[in-house]
Design a protein around this motif. Structure first.
Motif, PDB file in Angstrom:
ATOM      1  N   THR A 166      -3.644 -39.676 -11.296  1.00 45.77           N
ATOM      2  CA  THR A 166      -3.270 -40.198  -9.979  1.00 45.77           C
ATOM      3  C   THR A 166      -4.478 -40.669  -9.176  1.00 45.77           C
ATOM      4  OG1 THR A 166      -1.237 -38.942  -9.840  1.00 45.77           O
ATOM      5  CG2 THR A 166      -2.210 -39.606  -7.770  1.00 45.77           C
ATOM      6  N   CYS A 204     -12.653 -37.480  -9.828  1.00 49.36           N
ATOM      7  CA  CYS A 204     -11.869 -38.458  -9.067  1.00 49.36           C
ATOM      8  C   CYS A 204     -12.712 -39.209  -8.038  1.00 49.36           C
ATOM      9  CB  CYS A 204     -10.719 -37.770  -8.357  1.00 49.36           C
ATOM     10  SG  CYS A 204      -9.811 -36.645  -9.393  1.00 49.36           S
ATOM     11  N   PRO A 238      -1.126 -27.912  -0.161  1.00 52.12           N
ATOM     12  CA  PRO A 238      -1.879 -29.116   0.169  1.00 52.12           C
ATOM     13  C   PRO A 238      -3.294 -29.004  -0.389  1.00 52.12           C
ATOM     14  CG  PRO A 238      -1.533 -27.744   2.123  1.00 52.12           C
ATOM     15  CD  PRO A 238      -0.753 -27.126   1.011  1.00 52.12           C
ATOM     16  N   PHE A 252      -4.101 -30.119  -7.023  1.00 53.69           N
ATOM     17  CA  PHE A 252      -3.468 -31.044  -7.962  1.00 53.69           C
ATOM     18  C   PHE A 252      -3.818 -30.708  -9.404  1.00 53.69           C
ATOM     19  CE2 PHE A 252      -7.326 -32.802  -6.167  1.00 53.69           C
ATOM     20  CZ  PHE A 252      -8.033 -33.300  -7.243  1.00 53.69           C
ATOM     21  N   ARG A 259      -0.533 -31.101 -11.618  1.00 56.06           N
ATOM     22  CA  ARG A 259      -0.230 -32.514 -11.786  1.00 56.06           C
ATOM     23  C   ARG A 259      -1.103 -33.126 -12.877  1.00 56.06           C
ATOM     24  NH1 ARG A 259      -2.908 -35.905  -7.866  1.00 56.06           N
ATOM     25  NH2 ARG A 259      -4.251 -36.126  -9.660  1.00 56.06           N
ATOM     26  N   ARG A 270       7.678 -31.682  -8.810  1.00 57.29           N
ATOM     27  CA  ARG A 270       7.723 -32.364  -7.510  1.00 57.29           C
ATOM     28  C   ARG A 270       8.072 -33.839  -7.675  1.00 57.29           C
ATOM     29  NH1 ARG A 270       2.530 -32.360  -4.019  1.00 57.29           N
ATOM     30  NH2 ARG A 270       3.863 -32.525  -2.214  1.00 57.29           N
ATOM     31  N   GLY A 287     -12.208 -32.029   0.118  1.00 56.43           N
ATOM     32  CA  GLY A 287     -12.814 -31.833   1.431  1.00 56.43           C
ATOM     33  C   GLY A 287     -14.235 -32.351   1.462  1.00 56.43           C
ATOM     34  N   THR A 328     -15.631 -34.739  -5.421  1.00 53.31           N
ATOM     35  CA  THR A 328     -14.244 -34.302  -5.333  1.00 53.31           C
ATOM     36  C   THR A 328     -13.605 -34.527  -6.687  1.00 53.31           C
ATOM     37  OG1 THR A 328     -13.684 -36.479  -4.522  1.00 53.31           O
ATOM     38  CG2 THR A 328     -13.831 -34.746  -2.895  1.00 53.31           C
ATOM     39  N   ILE A 339     -10.864 -26.199  -0.878  1.00 60.50           N
ATOM     40  CA  ILE A 339     -11.260 -27.207   0.092  1.00 60.50           C
ATOM     41  C   ILE A 339     -12.538 -26.748   0.793  1.00 60.50           C
ATOM     42  CG2 ILE A 339     -10.542 -28.572   2.080  1.00 60.50           C
ATOM     43  CD1 ILE A 339      -8.535 -28.953  -0.031  1.00 60.50           C
ATOM     44  N   PHE A 354      -3.673 -25.753  11.729  1.00 56.79           N
ATOM     45  CA  PHE A 354      -3.159 -26.718  10.747  1.00 56.79           C
ATOM     46  C   PHE A 354      -2.264 -26.030   9.708  1.00 56.79           C
ATOM     47  CE2 PHE A 354      -3.866 -28.335   6.405  1.00 56.79           C
ATOM     48  CZ  PHE A 354      -3.273 -29.580   6.508  1.00 56.79           C
ATOM     49  N   MET A 387      -0.967 -35.632   4.970  1.00 58.61           N
ATOM     50  CA  MET A 387      -1.512 -34.631   5.877  1.00 58.61           C
ATOM     51  C   MET A 387      -1.868 -33.360   5.102  1.00 58.61           C
ATOM     52  SD  MET A 387      -1.676 -36.170   8.703  1.00 58.61           S
ATOM     53  CE  MET A 387      -1.614 -35.219  10.215  1.00 58.61           C
ATOM     54  N   GLY A 388      -2.198 -33.513   3.822  1.00 58.18           N
ATOM     55  CA  GLY A 388      -2.696 -32.382   3.037  1.00 58.18           C
ATOM     56  C   GLY A 388      -4.050 -31.940   3.566  1.00 58.18           C
ATOM     57  N   ALA A 437      -7.079 -31.626   2.279  1.00 55.76           N
ATOM     58  CA  ALA A 437      -8.264 -32.431   1.983  1.00 55.76           C
ATOM     59  C   ALA A 437      -8.302 -33.665   2.868  1.00 55.76           C
ATOM     60  CB  ALA A 437      -8.284 -32.830   0.508  1.00 55.76           C
ATOM     61  N   ARG A 489       3.456 -34.546   2.973  1.00 58.18           N
ATOM     62  CA  ARG A 489       2.715 -33.473   2.339  1.00 58.18           C
ATOM     63  C   ARG A 489       1.702 -34.060   1.383  1.00 58.18           C
ATOM     64  NH1 ARG A 489       3.395 -30.705   5.991  1.00 58.18           N
ATOM     65  NH2 ARG A 489       5.286 -29.529   6.357  1.00 58.18           N
ATOM     66  N   CYS A 490       0.861 -33.203   0.854  1.00 57.19           N
ATOM     67  CA  CYS A 490      -0.219 -33.611  -0.044  1.00 57.19           C
ATOM     68  C   CYS A 490       0.286 -34.539  -1.140  1.00 57.19           C
ATOM     69  CB  CYS A 490      -0.861 -32.389  -0.680  1.00 57.19           C
ATOM     70  SG  CYS A 490      -2.264 -32.785  -1.714  1.00 57.19           S
ATOM     71  N   LEU A 491      -0.356 -35.697  -1.269  1.00 57.77           N
ATOM     72  CA  LEU A 491       0.026 -36.644  -2.312  1.00 57.77           C
ATOM     73  C   LEU A 491      -0.769 -36.407  -3.580  1.00 57.77           C
ATOM     74  CD1 LEU A 491       0.116 -39.836  -0.064  1.00 57.77           C
ATOM     75  CD2 LEU A 491       2.089 -38.624  -0.978  1.00 57.77           C
ATOM     76  N   GLY A 492      -1.713 -35.479  -3.519  1.00 56.07           N
ATOM     77  CA  GLY A 492      -2.478 -35.116  -4.708  1.00 56.07           C
ATOM     78  C   GLY A 492      -3.569 -36.112  -5.065  1.00 56.07           C
ATOM     79  N   ALA A 493      -3.877 -37.032  -4.168  1.00 58.72           N
ATOM     80  CA  ALA A 493      -4.969 -37.967  -4.430  1.00 58.72           C
ATOM     81  C   ALA A 493      -6.178 -37.554  -3.600  1.00 58.72           C
ATOM     82  CB  ALA A 493      -4.541 -39.393  -4.121  1.00 58.72           C
ATOM     83  N   CYS A 494      -6.467 -36.234  -3.597  1.00 57.56           N
ATOM     84  CA  CYS A 494      -7.458 -35.650  -2.700  1.00 57.56           C
ATOM     85  C   CYS A 494      -8.844 -36.253  -2.890  1.00 57.56           C
ATOM     86  CB  CYS A 494      -7.524 -34.147  -2.900  1.00 57.56           C
ATOM     87  SG  CYS A 494      -5.897 -33.380  -2.947  1.00 57.56           S
ATOM     88  N   GLY A 495      -9.112 -36.792  -4.086  1.00 59.65           N
ATOM     89  CA  GLY A 495     -10.422 -37.382  -4.345  1.00 59.65           C
ATOM     90  C   GLY A 495     -10.673 -38.613  -3.496  1.00 59.65           C
ATOM     91  N   LEU A 496      -9.618 -39.179  -2.947  1.00 65.29           N
ATOM     92  CA  LEU A 496      -9.744 -40.427  -2.194  1.00 65.29           C
ATOM     93  C   LEU A 496      -9.475 -40.216  -0.708  1.00 65.29           C
ATOM     94  CD1 LEU A 496      -7.608 -42.618  -4.620  1.00 65.29           C
ATOM     95  CD2 LEU A 496     -10.071 -42.396  -4.582  1.00 65.29           C
ATOM     96  N   VAL A 502      -1.161 -47.135  -3.013  1.00 66.57           N
ATOM     97  CA  VAL A 502      -1.989 -46.106  -2.402  1.00 66.57           C
ATOM     98  C   VAL A 502      -3.242 -46.737  -1.806  1.00 66.57           C
ATOM     99  CG1 VAL A 502      -3.308 -44.010  -2.818  1.00 66.57           C
ATOM    100  CG2 VAL A 502      -1.201 -44.415  -4.087  1.00 66.57           C
ATOM    101  N   ARG A 530      -9.764 -43.555   1.029  1.00 68.47           N
ATOM    102  CA  ARG A 530     -11.070 -43.595   1.706  1.00 68.47           C
ATOM    103  C   ARG A 530     -10.976 -44.440   2.986  1.00 68.47           C
ATOM    104  NH1 ARG A 530     -12.947 -44.982  -3.804  1.00 68.47           N
ATOM    105  NH2 ARG A 530     -13.409 -43.026  -4.861  1.00 68.47           N
TER     106      ARG A 530
END
Lengths: 598, 162
Positions: free
Chosen positions: A14, A52, A201, A204, A207, A238, A359, A364, A432, A446, B87-88, B90, B126-133, B143, B146
């Motif tokens: 992803t 990533c 949150p 991943f 996934r 999910r 974070g 990351t 994070i 939060f 709004m996750g 990360a 909720r978190c989309l799981g693309a936290c690296g970006l 998507v 950054r």
């Protein structure tokens, strides 16, 4: 069999997908065709490589050249230089993947990978997840064959028990014991379920396993089915993970076609089939009883336990429920033996753990380390430290159920028990990192906001209690905190933990309690001094112009959306605090850095 | 049930009936059917809920209970483009609130609402799981990562002009 002189592995996880790896893949296809290289170079779309932050990632073998942030424009150069002429395009390589003399490092020499041990992720970024043959070539379905042809269900359970594997979903219950309970439970029908409702949150891990190596989960579920005596399984995933859903669907189809799911697997009496069920955006469905209610087609509300699912689960039948990462470990434990697994990790936590690093951190991405690795190693050695020279403040593990770990605990070896001891928890593996610019009260608010929103409303401690805590936190971040608020939060938190119905409510106060424990001074600064030390809580901030730096250019006056700034040209300006909405637009425009927030 | 909606959407109801037939005799058929219904109709109007209730022989109150419990099911028609602001954690620590605020300003709607021309629906997801970006937004299946607030107008304009 076809032979290719080069393999081009393109990450289709992803993270990289979002950075445009699908277009890169298409461009490679076109460029290879243009240069007549289709029969010499094999293109493979793989699962997640983990890094990533620098996606899209492309690795070219046999050299092992690690190209990062590959754009569509870069592709023709890689094809014409590297694949056609054999000259590696060094300026496109990931900066840490080459030695000073420009020789290529192997992946396990790169800082990001050096300390990792990839077990659950072993095939991610290596094989094409949409091709069952590639999984089989990497010993796929061999463990299932071994179990069905050479072992009894009891022997299978004994191996899992002896390995010391604990549930990777967060609580860390011994997996083998769970299998044994379900095997011993009486019932004419039993089920195997996989919890792929990864809702924390910032997490991943699951996934990535589903996207990169879906067959490992299917194989493990079939093994579990044999061990406990079930012929039907469900994967609850999910709906927010479209790529994982697609690859699971393909994998189930291929496994059925190959006779690895369905009737009489490996010519034995054992039959087992799987079905996919999609979540619909309810965090509480990660709780096991809620998850089963959702598969049954009801509101995902938890129920009291006992009876545990092992006795009375899905459709009232004995049910085994494990998390994705737990399953991903099973085939290797069967193949390599429990003694091998025992050698990895700490005394009470065996094996590895996958973490999603996010974070304020340079690298990351996704990392897998042996249990017992310290936070410092993960954050500074693997993660490459904090960007922009900022100072580390806290690491948050366990999502809305976990806590914030301060700098003084950076050297704690991470396992289930050590994290619980310092007021956090392993959780599913979100990690994070926060720096000096993050406000701990705001972070606690939060998470509470999240839990209040996701509370199913069935039990009062969670429904009402977390709401009251959020109201207090809201007040504090708005500068209306009162003496005694901290104590009230602590007391409410303690009571909710003791009395809520399910894991969601029982752990919801953790982010608040742990930030109070380690960052009490920040709470006090908000309440007593009406100040937010990190400069996050808008209501506590004032934006002011430093008269000695202001040249009166007037740019800020134009930038201000509410006309709060006034002053004569070429003399110091001032901000009318009653009008200011603290948007910060003036700060961005000021060429002399004369406007400050604080 | 109002007869007109049935007539106007004959093909859609036929498609729904096909899904119902496929799942009716399986264990726990409701969730897959509701997912499909939302895919077909774009949302779950009361007529669709009544239709499913009748076909599966369960009270419509149960269907309504499920439809309102899960955040992905919606009872209101959605815009052509759904904008999800992640709004996750990360994304949050990297400033997704400012991105959301910018979108609220740009579209002049609150999260959960749809613009009057039914072009955009804004959601805080909720978190989309693309936290690296991080921070990340999703517009239908696209998507964008950054991000800084000043990127927003340009992105939205691309969709406005389509």
């Amino acid at each position: 069999m076809e032979f290719f002189r080069s393999h081009v592995l393109i990450c289709g996880g992803t993270g990289c997908h979002s950075s445009g790896s699908a277009d890169v893949m298409e461009t490679f296809k076109a460029e290879l065709a243009k240069n007549n290289l289709e029969n010499e170079v094999k293109l493979v779309q793989t699962g997640c490589f983990g890094l990533c932050a620098v996606g899209p990632v492309v690795i070219v073998y046999p050299e092992g050249a690690f190209y990062s942030r590959v754009s569509v424009e870069d592709v023709s150069r890689i094809v014409s230089e590297h694949l056609l002429k054999g000259r590696i395009v060094t300026d496109l390589l990931y900066h840490d993947s080459i030695h000073e003399d420009e020789a290529i490092k192997s992946l396990n020499e790169v800082d990001f990978y050096k300390k990792q041990k990839r077990l659950a992720l072993r095939n991610c970024g290596v094989i094409d997840p949409e091709n069952i043959d590639e999984y089989i070539a990497f010993d796929g379905y061999k463990a299932l064959g071994k179990v069905l042809l050479e072992m009894t269900p009891e022997e299978t359970i004994d191996i899992i028990k002896a390995s010391g594997l604990r549930g990777r979903g967060g609580a860390g219950f011994p997996t083998g014991v769970k299998w044994e309970f379900t095997a011993k439970a009486e019932g004419d029908k039993k089920y195997v379920c996989c919890n792929a409702d990864e809702g924390d949150p910032g997490a991943f891990m699951d996934r990535s396993v589903l996207e990169g190596d879906p067959h490992s989960v299917l194989e493990a579920m079939a093994i579990a089915g044999y061990a406990i005596g079930a012929d039907q399984g469900y994967i609850y995933v999910r709906a927010e993970y479209p790529i994982a859903v697609k690859r699971l669907t393909i994998a189930i189809g291929q496994a059925r076609e190959a006779g690895l799911l369905g009737k009489n697997i490996f010519g034995t009496d054992f039959s087992f089939d799987l079905e996919l069920r999609l979540g619909a955006g309810a965090f509480v469905c990660g709780e096991e009883t809620a998850l089963m209610a959702s598969i049954e087609g009801r509101r995902g509300e938890p129920r009291p336990r006992p009876p545990f699912p092992a006795v009375k689960g899905l459709f009232g039948k004995p049910t085994l429920l494990n998390n994705v990462e737990t399953y991903a470990n099973i085939p290797q434990i069967i193949l390599n033996g429990p003694e091998w697994f025992q050698t990895i990790g700490t005394e009470k936590s065996k094996g590895t753990k996958v973490f999603a690093l996010g974070g304020k951190i340079n690298n990351t991405g996704l990392v897998e380390v042996p249990m017992g690795t310290t936070l410092r190693e993960i954050i500074y050695e693997i993660g490459g430290g904090i960007p922009n020279g900022k100072e580390f403040k806290a690491a948050q593990t366990g999502g809305p159920s976990g806590g914030c770990i301060p700098a003084r605990h950076l050297d704690t070896p991470i396992d289930y028990d050590s994290l619980t001891k310092i007021g956090s928890m392993m959780g599913s593996g979100g990690l994070i990192v926060m720096d000096e610019d993050n406000c701990m009260v705001d972070i606690a608010r939060f998470f509470l906001d999240f839990t209040v929103d996701e509370s199913c409303g069935k039990c009062p401690p969670c429904r009402i209690g977390t709401k009251r805590m959020l109201e207090i936190l809201d007040r504090i971040t708005k500068g209306q905190g009162k003496e005694g608020d901290i104590e009230k939060l602590e007391e409410l938190g303690k009571n909710i933990k003791a009395s809520a119905l399910c894991g969601l409510g029982q752990t919801a106060p953790n982010p608040v309690l742990s930030t109070i424990q380690y960052f009490r001074d920040e709470y006090e600064a908000h309440i007593r001094d009406k100040k937010c030390p990190a400069g996050i809580c808008q209501a506590l901030l004032q934006i002011t112009i430093q008269a000695e730096l202001c040249r009166g250019c007037g740019l800020c006056v134009k930038a201000c959306p509410v006309d709060a700034i006034s002053g004569e040209r070429k003399s110091a300006h001032t901000i009318d605090q009653s009008k200011c909405i603290k948007c910060g637009a003036c700060m961005e425009k000021c060429p002399f850095k004369a406007i400050v927030k604080g | 049930m109002s007869a007109s909606i049935l007539l106007e959407n004959k093909d859609k109801f036929a498609e729904l009936q096909q899904t119902i037939d496929e799942y009716k005799d399986k264990e726990g058929p409701l969730m897959p059917i509701m997912h499909k219904a939302q895919e077909i109709f774009g949302y779950l109007p009361i007529e669709v809920q009544e239709y499913i209730a009748e076909a599966l022989d369960i009270p419509v109150s149960d269907i309504y209970g499920v439809a309102t419990f899960y955040s992905q099911f919606t009872l209101k028609p959605q815009g052509k483009y759904t904008i999800g602001v992640c709004m996750g954690t990360a994304c949050y620590v990297k400033g997704s609130q400012a991105i959301l605020d910018e979108l609220i300003k740009e579209l002049d709607i609150k999260p959960g609402d749809t613009t009057e021309d039914y072009n955009f629906t804004l959601e805080a997801t909720r978190c989309l799981g693309a936290c690296g970006l991080a921070p990340v937004i999703m517009i239908n299946d696209d998507v964008y990562g950054r991000l800084v607030p000043s990127d927003i107008k340009g992105i939205i304009d691309k969709y406005r002009n389509r």
